[in-house]
Design a protein around this motif. Structure first.
Motif, PDB file in Angstrom:
ATOM      1  N   THR A  96       0.829  -1.206   0.000  1.00 11.98           N
ATOM      2  CA  THR A  96       0.000   0.000   0.000  1.00 11.98           C
ATOM      3  C   THR A  96       0.861   1.253   0.000  1.00 11.98           C
ATOM      4  O   THR A  96       0.591   2.209  -0.724  1.00 11.98           O
ATOM      5  CB  THR A  96      -0.922  -0.010   1.230  1.00 11.98           C
ATOM      6  OG1 THR A  96      -1.792  -1.141   1.172  1.00 11.98           O
ATOM      7  CG2 THR A  96      -1.755   1.262   1.289  1.00 11.98           C
ATOM      8  N   ILE A  97       1.906   1.228   0.813  1.00  8.76           N
ATOM      9  CA  ILE A  97       2.823   2.370   0.848  1.00  8.76           C
ATOM     10  C   ILE A  97       3.514   2.544  -0.492  1.00  8.76           C
ATOM     11  O   ILE A  97       3.661   3.666  -1.003  1.00  8.76           O
ATOM     12  CB  ILE A  97       3.845   2.181   1.982  1.00  8.76           C
ATOM     13  CG1 ILE A  97       3.132   2.172   3.338  1.00  8.76           C
ATOM     14  CG2 ILE A  97       4.903   3.277   1.945  1.00  8.76           C
ATOM     15  CD1 ILE A  97       4.034   1.798   4.490  1.00  8.76           C
ATOM     16  N   LEU A  98       3.934   1.427  -1.090  1.00  9.33           N
ATOM     17  CA  LEU A  98       4.709   1.481  -2.328  1.00  9.33           C
ATOM     18  C   LEU A  98       3.861   1.875  -3.528  1.00  9.33           C
ATOM     19  O   LEU A  98       4.311   2.613  -4.412  1.00  9.33           O
ATOM     20  CB  LEU A  98       5.367   0.125  -2.575  1.00  9.33           C
ATOM     21  CG  LEU A  98       6.356   0.029  -3.741  1.00  9.33           C
ATOM     22  CD1 LEU A  98       7.532   0.964  -3.509  1.00  9.33           C
ATOM     23  CD2 LEU A  98       6.826  -1.404  -3.931  1.00  9.33           C
ATOM     24  N   LYS A  99       2.622   1.392  -3.575  1.00  7.11           N
ATOM     25  CA  LYS A  99       1.778   1.573  -4.763  1.00  7.11           C
ATOM     26  C   LYS A  99       0.745   2.693  -4.624  1.00  7.11           C
ATOM     27  O   LYS A  99       0.232   3.174  -5.640  1.00  7.11           O
ATOM     28  CB  LYS A  99       1.055   0.259  -5.079  1.00  7.11           C
ATOM     29  CG  LYS A  99       1.982  -0.875  -5.485  1.00  7.11           C
ATOM     30  CD  LYS A  99       2.684  -0.582  -6.798  1.00  7.11           C
ATOM     31  CE  LYS A  99       3.516  -1.777  -7.256  1.00  7.11           C
ATOM     32  NZ  LYS A  99       4.210  -1.492  -8.534  1.00  7.11           N
ATOM     33  N   VAL A 100       0.424   3.098  -3.404  1.00  3.77           N
ATOM     34  CA  VAL A 100      -0.630   4.095  -3.207  1.00  3.77           C
ATOM     35  C   VAL A 100      -0.081   5.371  -2.577  1.00  3.77           C
ATOM     36  O   VAL A 100      -0.239   6.466  -3.127  1.00  3.77           O
ATOM     37  CB  VAL A 100      -1.772   3.520  -2.337  1.00  3.77           C
ATOM     38  CG1 VAL A 100      -2.830   4.598  -2.066  1.00  3.77           C
ATOM     39  CG2 VAL A 100      -2.397   2.313  -3.002  1.00  3.77           C
ATOM     40  N   VAL A 101       0.575   5.230  -1.432  1.00  2.30           N
ATOM     41  CA  VAL A 101       0.989   6.407  -0.675  1.00  2.30           C
ATOM     42  C   VAL A 101       2.104   7.167  -1.391  1.00  2.30           C
ATOM     43  O   VAL A 101       2.009   8.386  -1.598  1.00  2.30           O
ATOM     44  CB  VAL A 101       1.428   5.991   0.744  1.00  2.30           C
ATOM     45  CG1 VAL A 101       1.911   7.211   1.523  1.00  2.30           C
ATOM     46  CG2 VAL A 101       0.277   5.315   1.481  1.00  2.30           C
ATOM     47  N   LEU A 102       3.162   6.464  -1.771  1.00  5.22           N
ATOM     48  CA  LEU A 102       4.296   7.141  -2.409  1.00  5.22           C
ATOM     49  C   LEU A 102       3.943   7.762  -3.762  1.00  5.22           C
ATOM     50  O   LEU A 102       4.321   8.913  -4.028  1.00  5.22           O
ATOM     51  CB  LEU A 102       5.470   6.176  -2.552  1.00  5.22           C
ATOM     52  CG  LEU A 102       6.195   5.815  -1.248  1.00  5.22           C
ATOM     53  CD1 LEU A 102       7.322   4.836  -1.517  1.00  5.22           C
ATOM     54  CD2 LEU A 102       6.735   7.059  -0.570  1.00  5.22           C
TER      55      LEU A 102
END
Length: 352
Positions: free
Chosen positions: A247-253
């Motif tokens: 989620t961090i890699l694909k959405v947040v960043l």
């Protein structure tokens, strides 16, 4: 049969208002009056003339607006006038700096100047160039970015996404402290290690000090950008069963990539003009040294300092210093344009 007449009555709630061109007229009159008063008082500085015109502009705006529109609307116009005055006070020194660097730097700025180093050319003699300084700056700043950006971004991700408790508060505190440390302190820290291990000046030592200065800026800017990502996006991704790291890699960043890139470019611009750590650790070298891990190197800020300090009234060294300054300004401008392009390229698509 009665007919309904649609007669537009004049509004009784709207009072008299100044025309749209009135701020420009007041500004022109303020400039003329400020120059006249300053000339009559014997003030030779253009800065004093500008401040006098700014004061007259604010006072004149308030007086005219109070007489025509009333005191309430006059206060609004004064607030707008103060914003414009503050904007001009911030822009005028910047424009003056760029214009001075451009007008003085173009005297010697050419292909020869960019592709040759000083070598055996004395500081008081004409000729020479900044190739060694450009090469040293690119290597030192690039190595510093390679160290500071991954550590800074990962630290910010930990603070926003995982950090809880005393450890997170301690990291935040030390990041705030490191943000305000002088550059000479970072240089002295690396210098103490070099003295302890009996090492000679070399380019990578300057990169270490620059990375220390760059890291807290990357952490703070990235942290603020990650906080702007709505929690609903994280929750929607987690509700689909996607792991948190993905989620961090694909959405947040990707959502915050534009702001993160801008923060990284600002941090690079912050360290690109540092002179004190480079003076202590890199030492300067008039000859070309493409190996940052061995031997002294040069850099653009250090080159500017040395040319100005060793000019001894020489116009050639003075012109080289301004040309190097113009090159450094262009370097920072190119970085910012590249950051904007990357941010726009990687920004989430909002169209259907």
């Amino acid at each position: 049969m009665s007919q309904t007449l649609n007669v537009k009555r004049p509004s009784t709630l709207q009072g008299a208002r100044l025309p749209k061109w009135s701020p420009w007229a007041i500004a022109a009159g303020s400039v003329a009056l400020g120059i006249g008063i300053s000339a009559a008082a014997g003030l030779d500085s253009s800065i004093q003339w500008g401040l006098m015109a700014a004061i007259i502009f604010v006072l004149g705006t308030y007086g005219i607006a109070t007489r025509v529109e009333g005191r309430r609307q006059a206060k609004d116009r004064v607030a707008t006038s103060l914003v414009w005055v503050a904007f001009l006070l911030a822009v005028v020194p910047l424009v003056s700096l760029v214009w001075t660097a451009l007008s003085r730097g173009v005297k010697v700025l050419d292909v020869y100047f960019l592709t040759h180093s000083m070598g055996v050319v004395a500081d008081t003699e004409p000729g020479g160039g900044i190739y060694a300084a450009i090469l040293g700056s690119l290597e030192q700043v690039g190595l510093a970015a390679l160290m500071a950006v991954p550590i800074g971004v990962l630290t910010a991700i930990y603070l926003v996404e995982y950090g809880r408790g005393n450890l997170s508060r301690a990291i935040t505190f030390f990041v705030d402290v490191m943000t305000g440390i002088p550059s000479i302190v970072a240089g002295l820290f690396i210098l103490s290690l070099m003295v302890q291990f009996k090492m000679q000046p070399f380019g990578f030592a300057g990169s270490l000090a620059l990375a220390i200065l760059m890291m807290p800026i990357v952490v703070r800017s990235t942290e603020e950008m990650l906080k702007l990502v709505p929690n609903e996006l994280r929750e929607a991704s987690l509700a689909l069963g996607i792991p948190k790291w993905r989620t961090i890699l694909k959405v947040v960043l990707p959502t915050s990539l534009g702001g993160i890139t801008t923060g990284i470019m600002l941090s690079i611009a912050r360290i690109a003009g540092e002179t004190a750590p480079v003076l202590l650790l890199v030492f300067g070298n008039p000859f070309i040294n493409s190996n940052p891990f061995e031997g002294a190197q040069s850099s653009l800020p250090l080159y500017i300092y040395q040319q100005y300090a060793n000019s001894a009234g020489s116009g050639a060294a003075y012109d080289r210093a301004w040309a190097a300054s113009l090159t450094l300004i262009a370097f920072i401008m190119i970085l910012n344009l590249a950051a904007r392009g990357i941010a726009r390229w990687k920004a989430p698509k909002t169209g259907r």
